[in-house]
Design an enzyme around this catalytic site. Structure first.
Site, short mmCIF file in Angstrom:
data_model
loop_
_atom_site.label_atom_id
_atom_site.label_comp_id
_atom_site.label_asym_id
_atom_site.label_seq_id
_atom_site.Cartn_x
_atom_site.Cartn_y
_atom_site.Cartn_z
CB ILE A 506 -0.95 0.04 1.21
CG1 ILE A 506 -0.17 -0.08 2.52
CG2 ILE A 506 -2.02 -1.04 1.09
CD1 ILE A 506 -1.03 0.07 3.76
N GLY A 507 2.15 1.14 0.09
CA GLY A 507 3.00 2.33 0.10
C GLY A 507 4.46 1.96 -0.05
N GLY A 509 8.58 3.81 0.23
CA GLY A 509 9.36 4.98 0.62
C GLY A 509 10.83 4.65 0.75
N GLY A 510 11.60 5.64 1.19
CA GLY A 510 13.03 5.46 1.30
C GLY A 510 13.41 4.41 2.32
CG PHE A 511 12.45 2.67 6.85
CD1 PHE A 511 13.59 2.73 7.63
CD2 PHE A 511 11.51 1.68 7.12
CE1 PHE A 511 13.79 1.81 8.65
CE2 PHE A 511 11.70 0.76 8.13
CZ PHE A 511 12.84 0.83 8.91
N GLY A 512 11.44 1.77 3.34
CA GLY A 512 11.00 0.46 2.90
C GLY A 512 9.57 0.48 2.40
CB VAL A 514 3.71 0.73 3.85
CG1 VAL A 514 2.67 0.63 4.96
CG2 VAL A 514 4.78 1.74 4.21
CG ASP A 627 10.51 13.80 5.61
OD1 ASP A 627 10.58 14.70 4.74
OD2 ASP A 627 10.41 12.60 5.32
#
Length: 844
Positions: A506-507, A509-512, A514, A627
């Site tokens: 569902i998402g 991003g830079g961290f990982g 989702v 952020d």
């Protein structure tokens, strides 16, 4: 020539890469370079395609493709060649090319997730390259997805040192996903990109991440001799008032084959086209003659754990020749002086360039600056014509190509041994499956084991339950005091997400990534899984630790709540309550979602401001989010806003905080003063929130590279319109007739105050909150008007504002929504469900 000061460079690598780009040391054999004509592949097609004068050969008949299971698909819409087709891979596959001579090659991979029977934007895969005879290789792209909101092709460009023999490019799908590619280019680079003496057992690998035409327009590959894209520099400028464009009316360049003190003459257009050298950014008149000259700074988002090769292009087009002397800096560190009495390139229209290697030192931003040298005998000015930045891919090296069954296109022979082997292999597989089923029935209550492609790596000094959090610190103290009630086993999270099924993604991003999941107790959650750290660098671990530390200490109605985390072995997983309505950004830009009303937007902004105000002044002792953006403001089923994603947060008493820190955040939202000074305060959050306010009002991204240069940056464009009295013209058309003029005026004034260049001139979040509540009350008490009356230009200056009392509770440290959260046991599990996610990859 001035010496280096405080500039961290690995000299052996610098020498190698500097030599890599030198024409002079190679006797300028690049003059004989001709444009290549082969190894341009049109993937998934039966017909050749033409792009910018290159003929891309259909891969179905080329003999390059080796794949056990692939599929060719076509676009359902009209797309330019070669983006009308793509090749899909459901297992690891590769293209194989014969290389006749060693050297540095340009490799470009083209991706366009066009509309088709298969949703290409859901593809998740790795790309590997094995470029030399020792069978060692590199991972070019990891967990790559070609999702692109601009619906334009993504072109990934690499420079690889390749030995004679076979060169293979692997496409490796992740888990149940697939890989795809539209087109491939492999050709020998000009001699300036070829190392003369490169004796390492590993190939050279550089990844182009920025190529900028400074002071000029964006131009496409058809204007470049080796088909490069050059973009405008405006979106990278930290302060648009510090520089202006310079462009001569008409002039012929004088290209020289010389070098001096590391500067090299750009003797032909393979270095850079004339279009690059005939435009520049120079100082504005308002900044000339200042006691402390103002630097022109460009800021670039980069990988925090990588080194980069930077090439800066210069050509004096402003004159008089030899009288402009200035300094080049990176992240505030002196690099070199440009110009001077003995400078070799003291002539007009003579282009040259300079290369250097630098590290981001843990920051996700690299600043490149030019500033006048303090010399009263020279002209107080600077110029820069172009810039290229390439990430150095340094490993770990892949020692052997993946095992793969190769069914070459065009090959019709079937070997008996292969058929027999396949039959035997099939029978063996059936036996293994039967044994596996029986074993599973016997031990179905045993702990589940990892089956995903991200298998945990052995952790130092620990078994399967070894905690990474006890190994590191955030502020110097171990994290092993965290409430263990927050810990969730990896096995349960595997089951909750169906082994991290991409269908539940569902998402990103830079961290990982989702994933949506359901825990054993039936609770819906959002599971954010950190990217696997193959380099062992600990990248991502600080964000993981910080998020847990922050969310385990605070509780507020307008801040995301943490359900738990998992840190078994190499895993970094955060679990949040699920947010029904997604992010604020989704509701501003997604045409498939209902448009938010002006009242809803005001309530969302007020809620987010309350959350940030509590962070800055609440019981947790003061936290800077660092952020703030529309993707980190999430909405529950009733559109109640919650601030999310605290991985970059910094904590400490804010009345004493002026923290010197590596610049982190997201382009378009970053405080310009923070970028320049690297001094972080809570006013940096205030600036970012001001950008969000404009985003809410105008329903457009903080940075939109498709718009004209003066409209590209929302903060600058919005404030320019505000000063000209034209702000109403850029308001989202879906809410124009809903906004009371006084409410709009108060809201826009609040945004303007947040976006002041000087942090001392910005309000606190408490003041911002009060102003937004005032704007809401003005909207609530507004009399009904006809649509044609709704104009701030016609708003009467005699408009009587309601008597709104500023209640102390608004700016107090803690209100009814604010509580410290010492432990998981105090969590209200009936709270509105939320999750923390990054849906856009332009930031971190």
């Amino acid at each position: 020539m001035e010496s280096f000061h405080n500039h961290k460079i690995h000299i052996p690598l610098f020498s190698l890469l500097f030599f890599l780009f030198h024409f002079s040391s190679l006797h300028f054999i690049s003059l004989a370079y001709e444009q290549p004509h082969k190894y341009f592949v049109n993937c998934g097609s039966k017909a050749d395609a033409n792009l910018n004068g290159r003929v891309f050969t259909a891969d179905s008949s080329s003999g390059f493709l080796c794949s056990e299971k692939s599929r060719a698909i076509e676009s359902t819409n009209q797309s330019p060649s070669p983006y009308q087709t793509a090749r899909i891979f459901y297992n690891q596959s590769y293209y194989e090319f014969t290389i006749a001579e060693n050297g540095t090659f340009i490799v470009r991979l083209h991706f366009l997730a066009f509309s088709s029977a298969v949703n290409l934007s859901t593809a998740l895969f790795d790309v590997l390259a094995f470029p030399n005879v020792s069978n060692s290789g590199f991972k070019l792209l990891s967990n790559f997805t070609a999702k692109n909101s601009s619906n334009s092709p993504l072109i990934k460009e690499f420079f690889l040192g390749i030995d004679p023999g076979t060169f293979k490019i692997y496409f490796v799908p992740q888990a149940s996903s697939f890989a795809f590619v539209n087109a491939i280019e492999v050709f020998l680079a000009p001699a300036s990109f070829s190392p003369e003496n490169y004796n390492s057992s590993l190939p050279l690998v550089l990844h182009s991440i920025y190529r900028v035409n400074v002071g000029g327009q964006k131009f496409t590959p058809d204007n470049d001799t080796i088909w490069r894209n050059w973009e405008q520099d405006d979106r990278f400028l930290s302060n648009s008032n510090s520089a202006k464009d310079s462009q001569p009316s008409s002039q012929t360049l004088i290209r020289q084959s010389v070098e001096s003190d590391g500067f090299v003459g750009a003797d032909n257009d393979f270095i850079a086209p004339d279009l690059v050298y005939l435009t520049a950014k120079v100082m504005t008149d308002s900044t000339k003659g200042l006691p402390n000259p103002f630097n022109i700074t460009w800021s670039f988002n980069v990988s925090a754990d990588a080194r980069h090769l930077v090439r800066v292009h210069f050509c004096d087009i402003i004159g008089p020749p030899g009288n402009v002397v200035f300094n080049l800096y990176s992240n505030g560190n002196f690099i070199t002086k440009v110009g001077g009495p003995d400078f070799r390139f003291n002539s007009l229209y003579s282009p040259f360039y300079y290369d250097f290697v630098l590290s981001s030192n843990g920051s996700e931003f690299i600043n490149i600056s030019i500033g006048p040298s303090i010399d009263t005998t020279t002209i107080n000015n600077t110029f820069l014509n172009g810039l290229e930045m390439l990430e150095i891919i340094e490993g770990p090296a892949l020692r052997n190509p993946p095992a793969s069954v190769c069914n070459k296109k065009g090959s019709k022979k079937i070997k008996v041994g292969l058929v027999v082997g396949s039959v035997i292999g099939g029978l063996s597989l059936i036996c293994i499956l039967i044994v596996g089923i029986l074993f599973g029935l016997k031990y179905r209550n045993a702990k589940r084991v990892e089956t995903s492609e991200w298998s945990p790596m052995p952790a130092v000094g620990g078994g399967s339950n070894h905690s990474r959090l006890t190994d590191g610190t955030i502020t110097g103290s171990p994290m092993n005091y965290l409430n263990l009630g927050l810990k969730i086993s990896f096995a349960e999270l595997q089951q909750a997400t169906n082994n991290f099924d991409t269908k539940l993604l569902i998402g990103e991003g830079g961290f990982g990534n989702v994933y949506r999941g359901t825990l054993l107790n039936g609770r819906n959650v959002a599971v954010k899984r950190g990217k696997r750290d193959e380099k062992g660098s600990g990248q991502g671990l600080p964000e993981f630790q910080t998020e847990i530390m922050v969310l385990s200490k605070i509780r507020h109605r307008h801040l995301v709540s943490l359900i738990g985390y998992c840190d078994e072995r190499s895993e970094m997983i955060l679990v949040y309550e699920f947010m029904e309505k997604g992010s604020l950004r989704d509701h501003l830009y997604d045409s498939n979602l209902p448009r938010l009303s002006w009242k809803q937007r005001l309530e969302i902004c007020i809620g987010a401001a309350r959350g940030l105000h509590y962070l800055h002044t609440g019981a947790a002792g003061g936290i800077i989010h660092r952020d703030v953006k529309s993707t980190n403001i999430l909405l529950d089923e009733n559109h109640v806003a919650k601030v999310a994603d605290f991985g970059l947060s910094r904590s400490g008493p804010l009345d004493e905080t002026h923290v010197s820190t590596n610049v982190k955040g997201t382009f378009g939202y970053l405080d310009p003063e923070y970028i320049m000074s690297q001094q972080l305060t809570e006013k940096s959050d205030v600036y970012s929130f001001g950008v969000v306010l404009l985003e809410v009002l105008c329903a457009r991204p903080a940075i939109d590279t498709m718009l004209p240069r003066d409209e590209m940056n929302l903060a600058e464009w919005g404030m320019l319109c505000k000063k000209k009295g034209l702000l109403e013209q850029i308001v989202d058309s879906s809410i124009k007739n809903q906004i009371d003029p006084s409410s709009l005026r108060k809201f826009s004034e609040t945004a303007e105050k947040c976006l002041q260049d000087d942090a001392n001139d910005r309000p606190t979040m408490g003041d911002v909150l009060w102003d937004l509540e005032y704007a809401f009350q003005l909207q609530q008490t507004a009399k009904h008007r006809e649509p044609h009356e709704d104009s701030t230009a016609n708003a009467s200056s005699a408009f009587v504002l309601p008597d709104v009392q500023r209640f102390p509770s608004v700016s107090s440290t803690i209100n009814i929504d604010d509580q410290a959260l010492p432990g998981y046991d105090e969590l209200d599990t009936t709270e509105v469900e939320v999750f923390s996610q990054l849906r856009v990859g332009d930031a971190r």
